[in-house]
Design an enzyme around this catalytic site. Structure first.
Site, PDB file in Angstrom:
ATOM      1  CE  LYS A 130      -2.274   1.501   3.735  1.00 27.55           C
ATOM      2  NZ  LYS A 130      -3.025   1.688   4.726  1.00 27.55           N
ATOM      3  CG  ASP A 164      -0.404   3.220  16.332  1.00 29.93           C
ATOM      4  OD1 ASP A 164      -0.336   3.194  17.296  1.00 29.93           O
ATOM      5  OD2 ASP A 164      -1.240   2.441  15.506  1.00 29.93           O
TER       6      ASP A 164
END
Length: 319
Positions: A67, A222
């Site tokens: 991705k 994150d």
């Protein structure tokens, strides 16, 4: 090469299908048949953007891909989503590109599916109240995925700006479940399962808030310094993650005591639990830290590609 446009994704993949795909690849990871490659993430120095790659290979399903994308905070002014990404799949036998698939919605679905898989395997018996901390774009996906598991009779929520909880109320009540706004201490006391989905750099949910058997899925943004949970919660919980290395560097578990080598070594991958009953939790408190890994991205992309080809939505382009 097959192309699946972003606009066609909502017609193809739902929360249930995403959960099946993500749970399947977690199991492959537990068997040692799937793994993610090191993540590349860089600041472009243009438009305040972050850009990177998450690649992975699932040998059991013979799915190889990556991705590519990131975060463009100025996109809102242009009428675009801040998160932009595309997943590319390759033939693992030849290296030829097989597909390019819009991954904006897929990223939201796979993130919610990861927490739902953790809830499916770690929720306390008889759990009926779902708590959610945070009310951003991802929160609705999280609620839908969790409620699709069944068994929840109530959702309780908290957000820094209480007015934004109305979107969560609407999404919850559309599924026939009642919604209630609570302060954090009440949420921690009453919820059997808690999803944290906030962008935070200091603890929101404190150790003294959480009472009794509870599962927490820490799914917020994150990065180095991120923090949603009181370290006291980490110290008394059984800890699980999608990637132990990422959890310790950019995830919730970076706040474990650096000198507590035994606790750090006790972190288990969720996939290991799925494939082995011997991995059952020992504590009444469990925490899953979802950091987002490439295996999840290629799993949902491969699932949506199959659906797109079957329905005739996928477009073929010679390259």
């Amino acid at each position: 090469m097959w192309i699946v446009a972003e606009k066609d994704i909502p017609k193809l993949l739902d929360s249930q299908a995403a959960l099946r795909a993500v749970e399947g690849v977690f199991a492959s990871m537990g068997k040692g048949a799937a793994d993610s490659f090191p993540v590349v993430r860089e600041s472009l120095g243009v438009a305040s953007a972050l850009f990177g790659f998450k690649g992975a290979f699932d040998k059991s399903a013979m799915v190889l891909g990556l991705k590519a994308g990131g975060y463009w905070p100025e996109n809102t002014k242009k009428g675009l989503s801040n998160h932009q990404s595309t997943t590319f799949l390759f033939d693992p036998q030849t290296g030829r590109v097989e597909a390019a698939i819009g991954a904006n919605l897929l990223t939201a679905l796979r993130t919610a599916a990861a927490s739902a898989v953790s809830i499916k395997h770690l929720r306390p018996k008889g759990s009926s109240t779902l708590g959610i901390i945070g009310a951003g774009h991802q929160a609705v996906f999280q609620i839908r995925a969790a409620l699709a598991l069944g068994g929840f009779e109530r959702v309780v929520g908290w957000n820094r700006t209480p007015g934004r909880l109305e979107n969560l109320r609407v999404a919850t009540e559309e599924l026939g479940v009642r919604f209630e706004s609570l302060e954090l201490d009440g949420l921690g006391r009453e919820a059997d399962v808690i999803i944290t989905i906030a962008s935070a750099f200091e603890p929101l949910l404190l150790d003294q808030h959480v009472k009794g058997p509870t599962h927490i899925a820490a799914m917020g943004t994150d990065t180095r310094g991120k923090q949603e949970l009181d370290p006291g919660l980490l110290s008394r919980a059984d800890l699980f993650s999608d990637s132990v290395a990422q959890s310790l560097t950019i995830g919730e578990f970076q706040h474990l005591d650096v000198d507590d080598s035994a606790k750090r070594a006790s972190i288990r991958r969720l996939g290991d639990l799925i494939v082995s009953d011997q991995q059952r939790p020992r504590s009444e408190l469990t925490i899953f830290d979802g950091t987002g890994v490439g295996t999840q991205d290629i799993a949902v992309a491969n699932a949506v590609l199959a659906m797109a080809r079957e329905s005739g939505v996928a477009q073929w382009v010679e390259i």
